[in-house]
Design an enzyme around this catalytic site. Structure first.
Site, PDB file in Angstrom:
ATOM      1  N   SER A  17      17.148 -68.342  67.544  1.00 48.08           N
ATOM      2  CA  SER A  17      17.619 -69.579  68.169  1.00 48.08           C
ATOM      3  C   SER A  17      18.979 -69.373  68.849  1.00 48.08           C
ATOM      4  CB  SER A  17      17.643 -70.677  67.119  1.00 48.08           C
ATOM      5  OG  SER A  17      17.457 -71.904  67.746  1.00 48.08           O
ATOM      6  N   HIS A  60       9.767 -73.893  64.881  1.00 47.87           N
ATOM      7  CA  HIS A  60      11.010 -73.163  65.120  1.00 47.87           C
ATOM      8  C   HIS A  60      11.506 -72.551  63.803  1.00 47.87           C
ATOM      9  CE1 HIS A  60      14.615 -72.650  67.561  1.00 47.87           C
ATOM     10  NE2 HIS A  60      15.358 -73.099  66.560  1.00 47.87           N
TER      11      HIS A  60
HETATM   12  C1  GCU Z   1      19.354 -76.762  68.874  1.00 46.30           C
HETATM   13  C2  GCU Z   1      19.659 -76.350  70.308  1.00 46.30           C
HETATM   14  C3  GCU Z   1      18.953 -75.052  70.688  1.00 46.30           C
HETATM   15  C4  GCU Z   1      19.229 -73.986  69.659  1.00 46.30           C
HETATM   16  C5  GCU Z   1      18.909 -74.487  68.280  1.00 46.30           C
HETATM   17  C6  GCU Z   1      19.266 -73.552  67.133  1.00 46.30           C
HETATM   18  O1  GCU Z   1      18.029 -77.147  68.754  1.00 46.30           O
HETATM   19  O2  GCU Z   1      19.293 -77.418  71.128  1.00 46.30           O
HETATM   20  O3  GCU Z   1      19.360 -74.616  71.948  1.00 46.30           O
HETATM   21  O4  GCU Z   1      18.518 -72.808  69.966  1.00 46.30           O
HETATM   22  O5  GCU Z   1      19.628 -75.671  68.027  1.00 46.30           O
HETATM   23  O6  GCU Z   1      20.103 -72.690  67.290  1.00 46.30           O
HETATM   24  O7  GCU Z   1      18.715 -73.742  66.043  1.00 46.30           O
END
Ligand code: GCU
Length: 351
Positions: A184, A327
């Site tokens: 992420s 995710h």
């Molecule tokens: C949020 C953000 C993302 C990121 C994520 C994370 O959802 O909007 O861009 O990748 O956090 O790091 O878990």
């Protein structure tokens, strides 16, 4: 289908690597902090006794970096197989210090033959708009930065490079097989770390999405507006210019992947991670291929259709896999990453 979709996005062609990195730093992430004038490491051995029934040792290292008149220290962990030999290794940019961790199945990684050097990103600087603590505080003593100065992602990427400085001091690591990885926001960080440091032989981005692996133009889910409003401090201030003006960006995210060429990079997506947008991540792999082909290598090789769940494309130097689910940095993602690295290493050895 992929090719037609890519044409619609009207992406800017990738310039030479130095130019691409310069523009990405100036307009998006900010310039990385300078390489330290000096660096030293304090080593605390065996901080976890009998780890993995003796299959690995865990050391805690404190890196001390001299930057001009000041200095900055942060801790990281080194998990080393006790088996003889030179070990391939991961530099894992993590959300926590834990070894193992829910995003880092240490025992399995050791069993697969890898060493792991991991750190917690907030030990470098906080994940918020405060620029007075940690590395940020050293760089910007009054907490104020200029429009192209490093944001937090650039600082975490710099720290991964310092961990690589330590890796270079260890005889038991195979420096030709170093993999920087993260999930992420830390997947965005891993790509930037590899793009700006050729010592990393591989980069792996897990579900990094917007301002990471995913193409910005035509992207679903998170947009530049969303990320700049919630996380302005991840980037340099210049990036704010592109809120609702993504088509005017002189770059796009395939430049970041392209800056890793001819080294190997793998992108992992998850079917239900619409915020990151798996299609935009796969398209980015295809678009980045231009930089690889210019260097006589194959980039993304995977037909002309979007991946179906469980599919991997590992033939070229740019790998891509699509996992079912949400995710997360899962064991499945690690298995696919290890399979990608092992395949590329076998190809190298056959040459
Ligand atoms: C949020 C953000 C993302 C990121 C994520 C994370 O959802 O909007 O861009 O990748 O956090 O790091 O878990």
């Amino acid at each position: 289908m992929l090719v037609t979709e890519l044409k619609k996005r009207n992406l800017p062609p990738i310039p030479a690597r130095d130019e691409a990195i310069d523009l990405l730093c100036r307009e998006e992430y900010g310039y990385l902090p300078p390489t330290p004038d000096a660096i030293s490491f304090a080593v605390e051995r065996n901080v976890i006794r009998s780890f993995c029934a003796g299959a690995a040792t865990v050391d805690r290292i404190t890196a001390s970096c001299v930057i001009g008149e000041t200095s900055f220290s942060f801790p990281f962990y080194v998990t080393l197989p006790t088996k003889e030999g030179k070990h391939p290794f991961f530099v894992m940019i993590n959300f926590r210090r834990d070894v193992p961790d829910r995003y880092m199945p240490s025992e399995e990684l050791i069993d697969s033959g890898f060493a792991v050097l991991s750190f917690s990103y907030t030990d470098v600087t906080s994940d918020d708009g405060d620029f007075t603590n940690g590395l940020a505080g050293v760089l910007y003593p009054d907490g104020v930065r200029g429009s192209r100065d490093a944001g937090k992602i650039a600082m975490w990427a710099w720290a991964a490079q310092r961990v690589m400085d330590y890796a270079e001091t260890l005889d038991c690591l195979d420096l030709s097989c170093s993999v920087v990885c993260g999930h992420s926001r830390l997947g965005k960080t891993a790509l930037l770390a590899a793009a700006t440091d050729e010592r990393f032989a591989y980069a792996y981005s897990n579900d990094s999405g917007c301002s990471g692996a995913a193409i910005t133009r035509g992207k679903e889910g998170e947009r530049v507006r969303d990320i700049c409003q919630r996380f302005p401090y991840w980037f340099c201030e210049n990036y704010q210019k592109y809120i609702d003006r993504e088509d005017e960006m002189p770059f796009d995210q395939h430049w970041l992947i392209g800056a890793i060429a001819p080294r190997s990079v793998c992108v992992g997506s998850a079917t239900e991670d619409r915020w990151a947008d798996p299609h935009a991540e796969q398209l980015s792999c295809l678009a980045a291929s231009e930089a690889y082909e210019r260097l006589g290598r194959q980039g993304f090789v995977g037909g002309n259709a979007f991946a179906v769940e469980g599919e991997s494309f590992f033939e070229g130097q740019i790998g891509y896999h699509l996992r079912r689910g949400l995710h997360y940095f899962s064991r499945h993602d690690w298995h696919r990453l290890i399979a990608f690295v092992q395949r590329k290493e076998n190809e190298k050895n056959k040459k």
